[in-house]
Design a protein around this motif. Structure first.
Motif, PDB file in Angstrom:
ATOM      1  N   SER B 297     -15.212 -12.012  -0.911  1.00  0.00           N
ATOM      2  CA  SER B 297     -14.508 -11.309  -1.733  1.00  0.00           C
ATOM      3  C   SER B 297     -13.261 -11.834  -2.480  1.00  0.00           C
ATOM      4  N   SER B 298     -12.605 -11.246  -3.520  1.00  0.00           N
ATOM      5  CA  SER B 298     -11.529 -11.932  -4.137  1.00  0.00           C
ATOM      6  C   SER B 298     -10.538 -10.877  -4.053  1.00  0.00           C
ATOM      7  N   VAL B 299      -9.410 -10.839  -3.645  1.00  0.00           N
ATOM      8  CA  VAL B 299      -8.250  -9.846  -3.771  1.00  0.00           C
ATOM      9  C   VAL B 299      -6.835 -10.215  -4.472  1.00  0.00           C
ATOM     10  N   ASP B 300      -6.153  -9.324  -5.168  1.00  0.00           N
ATOM     11  CA  ASP B 300      -4.805  -9.601  -5.596  1.00  0.00           C
ATOM     12  C   ASP B 300      -3.991  -8.414  -4.855  1.00  0.00           C
ATOM     13  N   VAL B 301      -2.613  -8.913  -4.244  1.00  0.00           N
ATOM     14  CA  VAL B 301      -1.595  -8.000  -3.620  1.00  0.00           C
ATOM     15  C   VAL B 301      -0.585  -8.316  -4.299  1.00  0.00           C
ATOM     16  N   LYS B 302       0.381  -7.091  -4.781  1.00  0.00           N
ATOM     17  CA  LYS B 302       1.624  -7.377  -5.025  1.00  0.00           C
ATOM     18  C   LYS B 302       2.368  -6.037  -4.180  1.00  0.00           C
ATOM     19  N   ILE B 303       3.587  -6.725  -3.800  1.00  0.00           N
ATOM     20  CA  ILE B 303       4.272  -5.774  -2.781  1.00  0.00           C
ATOM     21  C   ILE B 303       5.876  -5.657  -3.094  1.00  0.00           C
ATOM     22  N   GLY B 304       6.247  -4.549  -2.996  1.00  0.00           N
ATOM     23  CA  GLY B 304       7.579  -4.385  -3.531  1.00  0.00           C
ATOM     24  C   GLY B 304       8.431  -3.992  -2.108  1.00  0.00           C
ATOM     25  N   PHE B 305       9.690  -4.763  -2.089  1.00  0.00           N
ATOM     26  CA  PHE B 305      10.573  -4.574  -1.048  1.00  0.00           C
ATOM     27  C   PHE B 305      11.841  -4.236  -1.476  1.00  0.00           C
ATOM     28  N   LYS B 306      12.505  -3.474  -0.481  1.00  0.00           N
ATOM     29  CA  LYS B 306      14.162  -3.463  -0.508  1.00  0.00           C
ATOM     30  C   LYS B 306      14.405  -4.732   0.122  1.00  0.00           C
ATOM     31  N   LYS B 307      15.995  -4.756  -0.202  1.00  0.00           N
ATOM     32  CA  LYS B 307      16.474  -6.004   0.178  1.00  0.00           C
ATOM     33  C   LYS B 307      16.391  -6.319   1.380  1.00  0.00           C
ATOM     34  N   ASP B 308      16.386  -5.051   2.325  1.00  0.00           N
ATOM     35  CA  ASP B 308      16.622  -5.373   3.826  1.00  0.00           C
ATOM     36  C   ASP B 308      14.981  -5.440   4.275  1.00  0.00           C
ATOM     37  N   GLY B 309      13.916  -5.629   3.372  1.00  0.00           N
ATOM     38  CA  GLY B 309      12.761  -5.744   4.024  1.00  0.00           C
ATOM     39  C   GLY B 309      11.864  -4.600   3.910  1.00  0.00           C
ATOM     40  N   THR B 310      12.382  -3.613   3.831  1.00  0.00           N
ATOM     41  CA  THR B 310      11.450  -2.256   3.663  1.00  0.00           C
ATOM     42  C   THR B 310      10.534  -2.396   2.642  1.00  0.00           C
ATOM     43  N   THR B 312       8.096  -0.596   0.285  1.00  0.00           N
ATOM     44  CA  THR B 312       8.150   0.585  -0.205  1.00  0.00           C
ATOM     45  C   THR B 312       6.834   0.868  -1.410  1.00  0.00           C
ATOM     46  N   THR B 313       6.338  -0.340  -1.913  1.00  0.00           N
ATOM     47  CA  THR B 313       5.265  -0.076  -2.733  1.00  0.00           C
ATOM     48  C   THR B 313       4.105  -1.180  -2.673  1.00  0.00           C
ATOM     49  N   MET B 314       2.977  -1.068  -2.894  1.00  0.00           N
ATOM     50  CA  MET B 314       1.874  -1.997  -2.843  1.00  0.00           C
ATOM     51  C   MET B 314       0.942  -1.644  -4.073  1.00  0.00           C
ATOM     52  N   ASP B 315       0.303  -2.815  -4.601  1.00  0.00           N
ATOM     53  CA  ASP B 315      -0.585  -2.756  -5.504  1.00  0.00           C
ATOM     54  C   ASP B 315      -1.758  -3.671  -5.139  1.00  0.00           C
ATOM     55  N   TYR B 316      -2.839  -3.408  -4.965  1.00  0.00           N
ATOM     56  CA  TYR B 316      -3.929  -3.991  -4.219  1.00  0.00           C
ATOM     57  C   TYR B 316      -5.169  -3.750  -5.315  1.00  0.00           C
ATOM     58  N   THR B 317      -5.677  -5.022  -5.383  1.00  0.00           N
ATOM     59  CA  THR B 317      -7.077  -5.063  -6.049  1.00  0.00           C
ATOM     60  C   THR B 317      -8.193  -5.858  -5.234  1.00  0.00           C
ATOM     61  N   HIS B 318      -9.146  -5.218  -5.358  1.00  0.00           N
ATOM     62  CA  HIS B 318     -10.277  -5.650  -4.465  1.00  0.00           C
ATOM     63  C   HIS B 318     -11.497  -6.045  -5.252  1.00  0.00           C
ATOM     64  N   ARG B 319     -11.872  -7.314  -5.201  1.00  0.00           N
ATOM     65  CA  ARG B 319     -13.210  -7.568  -6.067  1.00  0.00           C
ATOM     66  C   ARG B 319     -14.219  -7.869  -4.863  1.00  0.00           C
ATOM     67  N   GLN B 320     -15.425  -7.299  -4.819  1.00  0.00           N
ATOM     68  CA  GLN B 320     -16.116  -7.256  -3.551  1.00  0.00           C
ATOM     69  C   GLN B 320     -17.467  -7.988  -4.267  1.00  0.00           C
ATOM     70  N   GLU B 321     -17.780  -9.285  -3.821  1.00  0.00           N
ATOM     71  CA  GLU B 321     -19.266  -9.787  -4.240  1.00  0.00           C
ATOM     72  C   GLU B 321     -20.319  -8.961  -3.524  1.00  0.00           C
ATOM     73  N   THR B 322     -21.087  -8.188  -4.137  1.00  0.00           N
ATOM     74  CA  THR B 322     -22.280  -7.520  -3.354  1.00  0.00           C
ATOM     75  C   THR B 322     -23.258  -8.385  -3.863  1.00  0.00           C
ATOM     76  N   CYS B 323     -23.317  -9.282  -4.539  1.00  0.00           N
ATOM     77  CA  CYS B 323     -24.478 -10.222  -4.885  1.00  0.00           C
ATOM     78  C   CYS B 323     -25.565  -9.380  -5.226  1.00  0.00           C
ATOM     79  N   SER B 324     -26.841  -9.697  -5.022  1.00  0.00           N
ATOM     80  CA  SER B 324     -27.966  -8.858  -5.644  1.00  0.00           C
ATOM     81  C   SER B 324     -28.050  -7.163  -5.072  1.00  0.00           C
TER      82      SER B 324
END
Lengths: 171, 788
Positions: B297-310, B312-324
């Motif tokens: 597979s190939s994935v993209d991840v984007k994560i949002g944090f507050k200053k203290d490391g909390t 809060t937000t996640m964007d996740y994209t997943h490309r699965q190689e199913t092949c044939s």
């Protein structure tokens, strides 16, 4: 009479050989290209010897030839005439497990168990040569055997436990 | 002690003796007289049509019983071929040599077509279509947006089909974030499901039934599917599968799906029924490598944090190689790594977009972790990046955000989309216990401070994996029989492919009845003798089957107590069962033997045996929070993995690998089995570092690593696995257990990548982590791929 590799038979033609397996002479009709693992499994009904890679790369088919651990899928059956062949089925005596088998059972050395006969035979050869191996020696000796359940910690413990059992008077 | 107890003890593996003596019968060990052998002719081209096929010379060869192609068996073979190794024809003959010789005599005229061999190429606009008329890149059909969150319970009440999975407001989430950390194209190279035993089967029609000898992860499911494709009644098949030589997902065939390579069953089934002779069809290791279960597979991840490391937000994209045309379902499990489950504590906004992409490579189907390792590789390397960028200890950042017991599993599974309460976590405790074991606080150093040639790195990743399903569909059944001599049989079809379920289920029976474990026998070897059991997948056996087994044992016990109460002139509720018989709880000395509880047997006696039964198909009442059917408790696998390794900055070689696996299993019903399961962390190591990559020749689509020499798996030499087992009672299980198994390999790629970063400050996000990539990252060699 022992056949030699010089006597090449035409494809498809069979020859009579006698193999000495687990202390018994077994007469067999085999083709020249048949591997020992195939003959043990199909000719001798000794299916404890497993075939898994056909390349000598996984150790599942390990048997002892004159005490040395060898992959039976890489050996021609006809070349084993006159040698002492030991398989997993030869370990249990009178219903009594061999100490290595006992240790395997107690230490949960088998997960799926497909690799266990090969590992146990490799261990038998190791302990005959080195009765008290350390971790590195065990890992090296077992380096040709694959356990795809990744049960290596238990397997190493089983080898150590077997060594102790044998030192205390097991076989 | 009137009652025996075996829970929490290292009792001997129930069918272990046969496994160490060589007596265990794996399917290929059944020796059937006159067994015909099958060999398969496979496509030499990654994309082609068969223009003509001439089998006359093969059919004329003495010893050949049957030649099968798309012309005479269109239900099994196709005229279009989609990968190197795809099915062209099969020969059934008196022996393997004859079958192989006959393969050479088949003449095939192919028309080669354009093909595509990588995920990136397949997504290009002008890419050749793997299946004509169908774009390679598919949007996942099962996306759903969750909303209408109850402010009190935090459960989502509404699901709406949409372009992605998620909840909250992703845009707003990132706008309000103090830090945004993003990583793209985190690539998990295609790699293979491991199993010592190659796939195959022997079939024998005995005049009444088709006896199917094969390995299995769920023999009843497989039997139903096979009956359907063979067009015979489910009552006409008996599936025999006492031992399975490793599975890890790869022993879960899908015979109805033409794309999925479990063709041995349909080929042997059709041939056996038509020839009325026993037929063996097995994959060689090379065939196993060409068409066994794989993942990538190939994935993209984007994560949002507050200053203290909390988080809060996640964007996740997943490309699965199913092949044939492979399995499009694994990405659903990748959701576990996201704010939907693993980071559910603070994540208010989630968007997770799934695509699956066809290529002309061997069909990909999920295995150990089933999408979870891919998801964790992306999320846990991005979390690690965040820790360094935010200046927060990687362990602390995870402790601040990881799921806790009572947090909400948002409902990622498209079978139900029901959100539920996570019944147990303990990830924070695992992080603490693991940190202590590896001396994290003393040994962890920022990579900037390391300058020697060989540098040690310490990495961590947390994980969660499913252990059962929310709502209906946790289907499994058990029968527990008590005999008048006091012996007991568990009748249960759950597969034991090494994960220890035969042992654990017998322990559950022994514990429930208070009898020694040794007295519990097992009936598990075929479908005719057993009721349905869940597919052994998703590490769900202890939970889903566990409830069925427990309740069946309770049912049997209840019946026995009624029998005994009559004989003892007591009420059943005053009595209990134990080692030596039925006794009075208040006065254990008042006891009758099992034999006496039954009374007379034979022609004038009876009953002769007690049959307890249970069908698990819904959340058990003890899996409901406060008894509310809307408030479901769902267990998870969960924990933290630490990896320590040394990187040689001159050679790029990694050595001294030590994996420390800390997992909360609720209760270790059998500690040795748990340890054994955790040692499968090595499967992640295989994929991470052993150059364990399905390298394909770009010119012709041939797999360059089709054997166990070129494609390597861990031996005893590669690493050590140390286990830290935590037991925090899980309320959703009769004995407080949850699950362990698949989870062990889920965090490994991320933990490994994180350890490399910690050693040398190079972030590797593409597996396998070869010395070449390490030296490129260090700037010591030029990238081959980036030249020109």
């Amino acid at each position: 009479m022992a056949k030699t590799t010089e006597n090449i038979l035409p494809s498809g033609e069979k020859e009579h050989v006698t193999l000495h397996v687990n202390g018994e002479d077994i007469s067999l009709l085999i083709e020249a290209h048949w591997t020992l693992s195939k003959v043990l499994r199909n000719g001798c009904s000794l299916t404890g010897t497993k075939e898994a890679c056909d390349a000598g790369a996984c150790g599942a088919c390990t048997v002892l030839i004159d005490g040395i651990a060898r992959p039976a899928c890489m050996l021609l059956a006809r070349e084993q005439v006159g040698k002492k062949i030991e398989t997993i089925e030869g370990l249990e005596k009178n219903g009594q497990l061999h100490p290595i088998q006992e240790a395997w059972l107690e230490e949960y050395g088998a997960q799926c168990g497909f690799c266990s006969p090969g590992f146990i035979m490799t261990t038998k050869a190791l302990l005959a040569k080195n009765p008290n191996p350390n971790d590195d020696e065990i890992k090296e000796a077992l380096g040709g055997n694959l356990c795809l359940c990744d049960n290596y910690e238990h397997i190493i413990l089983a080898v150590k436990s077997a060594a102790k059992k044998i030192a205390k008077g097991g076989k | 002690m009137p009652r025996s107890s075996s829970i929490g003890k290292d009792v001997i593996q129930k069918d272990g003796r046969a496994r160490v003596t060589g007596e265990a019968k794996f399917y290929a060990d059944y020796q059937i007289g006159g067994l015909l052998q099958t060999r398969i002719l496979r496509s030499p081209y990654p994309a082609a049509d068969i223009l003509s096929i001439d089998t006359s010379r093969a059919e004329a060869l003495p010893g050949v019983s049957l030649v099968m192609t798309h012309l005479n068996y269109p239900q099994a073979f196709r005229s279009s071929l989609y990968y190197v190794g795809d099915l062209v024809a099969a020969v059934v003959a008196k022996d393997t040599e004859t079958a192989e010789e006959a393969l050479e005599l088949i003449t095939v005229e192919y028309e080669q077509k354009k093909f595509v061999l990588s995920l990136e190429d397949a997504m290009k606009e002008d890419a050749p279509e793997v299946f004509e008329g169908e774009k390679n890149n598919h949007d996942w059909e099962f996306h759903a947006f969750l909303s209408d969150r109850d402010p009190e319970t935090r459960l989502f009440k509404t699901k709406t089909p949409g372009p992605y999975n998620g909840f909250g407001d992703i845009e707003k989430g990132f706008e309000e974030a103090d830090y945004i950390i993003e990583k793209s194209n985190i690539s998990y190279a295609l790699c293979k499901a491991p199993a010592m035993e190659s796939r195959g089967c022997s079939m024998n029609y005995d005049g009444v039934k088709l006896q199917v000898y094969t390995h299995s992860q769920g023999m009843h499911d497989e039997k139903y599917a096979l009956a359907q494709v063979l067009g015979i009644g489910q009552d006409k098949i008996n599936y025999v599968s006492p031992y399975t030589g490793g599975g890890f997902g790869g022993k879960n065939p899908a015979v109805q799906n033409r794309n999925i390579p479990s063709h041995y069953l349909i080929i042997a089934g059709l041939a056996c029924l038509d020839l009325k002779k026993p037929v063996h069809c097995a994959y060689s290791r090379e065939e196993e490598m060409v068409c066994a279960w794989s993942r990538g597979s190939s994935v993209d991840v984007k994560i949002g944090f507050k200053k203290d490391g909390t988080l809060t937000t996640m964007d996740y994209t997943h490309r699965q190689e199913t092949c044939s045309g492979g399995d499009k379902w694994p990405p659903k499990n990748a959701m576990l790594a996201t704010g939907a489950v693993l980071y559910s504590r603070n994540c208010e906004n989630l968007r997770a977009k799934i695509n699956y992409i066809n290529t002309n490579r061997f069909t990909a189907v999920g295995w150990q972790g089933y999408g979870v390792p891919e998801g964790h590789f992306g999320v846990e390397t991005t979390m690690d990046t965040a820790a360094y960028e935010l200046g927060i200890d990687p362990v602390e950042l995870r402790k601040k955000n990881c799921m806790r017991a009572g947090d909400i599993d948002a409902g990622w599974d498209p079978l139900t989309y029901i959100s539920a309460y996570i019944s147990g976590s303990g990830i924070e405790e695992c992080l603490d216990a693991g940190s202590e074991r590896v001396s994290w606080k003393d040994k962890w150093q920022h990579p900037d401070k390391k300058a020697s040639r060989v540098r040690n790195g310490l990495g961590v990743a947390i994980f969660t994996m499913g252990a059962g399903r929310v709502g209906q569909g946790n289907s499994s059944e058990a029968i527990v029989k008590i005999y008048h001599d006091g012996s007991v049989a568990l009748v249960c079809a759950l597969s034991d492919m090494g994960q220890g379920q035969h042992t654990v289920q017998c322990q559950i029976v022994a514990e429930t009845l208070g009898i020694p474990y040794e007295r519990v026998g097992l009936v598990a070897h075929d479908t005719d003798s057993t009721p349905f059991a869940t597919l052994a997948a998703g590490s769900c056996g202890t939970w889903i089957q566990g409830w069925a087994t427990y309740e069946a044992a309770r049912d049997a016990k209840k019946q026995l107590l009624v029998l005994a109460a009559e004989k003892m002139n007591r009420k059943p509720e005053e009595l209990d069962t134990g080692t030596n018989g039925v006794f009075v709880i208040a006065d254990p000395k008042e006891i009758i033997s099992y034999q006496d509880a039954f009374g007379a047997i034979g022609h004038y006696g009876g009953p002769h045996e007690i049959i307890g039964i249970y069908v698990n198909n819904n959340p058990h009442e003890r899996c409901l929070k406060d008894g509310n059917p809307e408030h479901i408790l769902i267990p998870k696998e969960k924990g933290a993995q630490f990896i320590s390794l040394d990187v040689d900055t001159e050679t790029g070689i990694i050595s001294n690998i030590r994996i420390t696996m800390a997992q909360n299993v609720g209760r270790a019903l059998n500690p040795k089995i748990v340890e054994g399961q955790l040692s499968t962390s090595r499967h992640g190591l295989d994929n991470a570092v052993l150059a364990n990559d399905c390298i394909v020749d770009k010119r012709n689509g041939w797999l360059m690593t089709p054997n166990l020499v070129d494609y390597r798996f861990s031996t005893a030499l590669e690493c050590d696995v140390d286990t830290v087992i935590l037991e925090i009672f899980d309320p959703s299980h009769p004995f407080g257990a949850s699950a362990c198994g698949e989870g062990a390999a889920c965090p490994t790629l991320a933990a490994f990548s994180n350890a490399i970063y910690n050693a040398i400050g190079v972030r590797l996000l593409e597996t396998p982590f070869t010395p070449e990539k390490i030296l490129e990252g260090l700037g010591k060699i030029q990238s081959k791929t980036k030249k020109k």
